[in-house]
Design a protein around this motif. Sequence first.
Motif: not given
Length: 148
Positions: A22-27, A35-43, A47-52, A57-58
């Motif tokens: 979470m900290r890496q995402a916030l930074e 306000t949103a960043v795509p998630l890409v797995d090791d392959g 893998a979705g998108t994480i938003t502020e 909410w977490k």
Amino acid sequence: MNVAFFLLPKENVITLKPNNTMRQALERMERHGYTAVPLVDDGGKYAGTITEGDLLWKMKNSPDLRFGDTHRIFLHEVPKRRNVDPVRIDAVMDDLIKLAKTQNFVPVIDDMDVFIGIIRRSDIIEYCYGKMTPKAVFANSDKFDGIG
């Protein structure tokens, strides 16, 4: 029109991995103003998108979680409040517009679900505006006599 025309390739997109914290995402969001960043797995798969909002909410729903502890929470542990659906590279404009109505960007994947980039909503709007403007200006012109 093929959506590849609008593609911002993955090399030019800030992404995170589900095993980032979470900290890496916030930074990263703060540094780039996103306000949103795509998630890409090791392959390399989308893998979705994480938003502020997901991160906020977490924090809200984890009363014992303090900002100083966000380096211990991995993004795959953060519930996503909504799906940010991708399109395939061979999608048509209608598919793209349907998703862009509710998403700041549309992730683009290939036939193997590998992330290849994004299409920004602002680029779609700019393109559509450019297509509409000349016709609208011409049709509303006082000099338009209906001939042509």
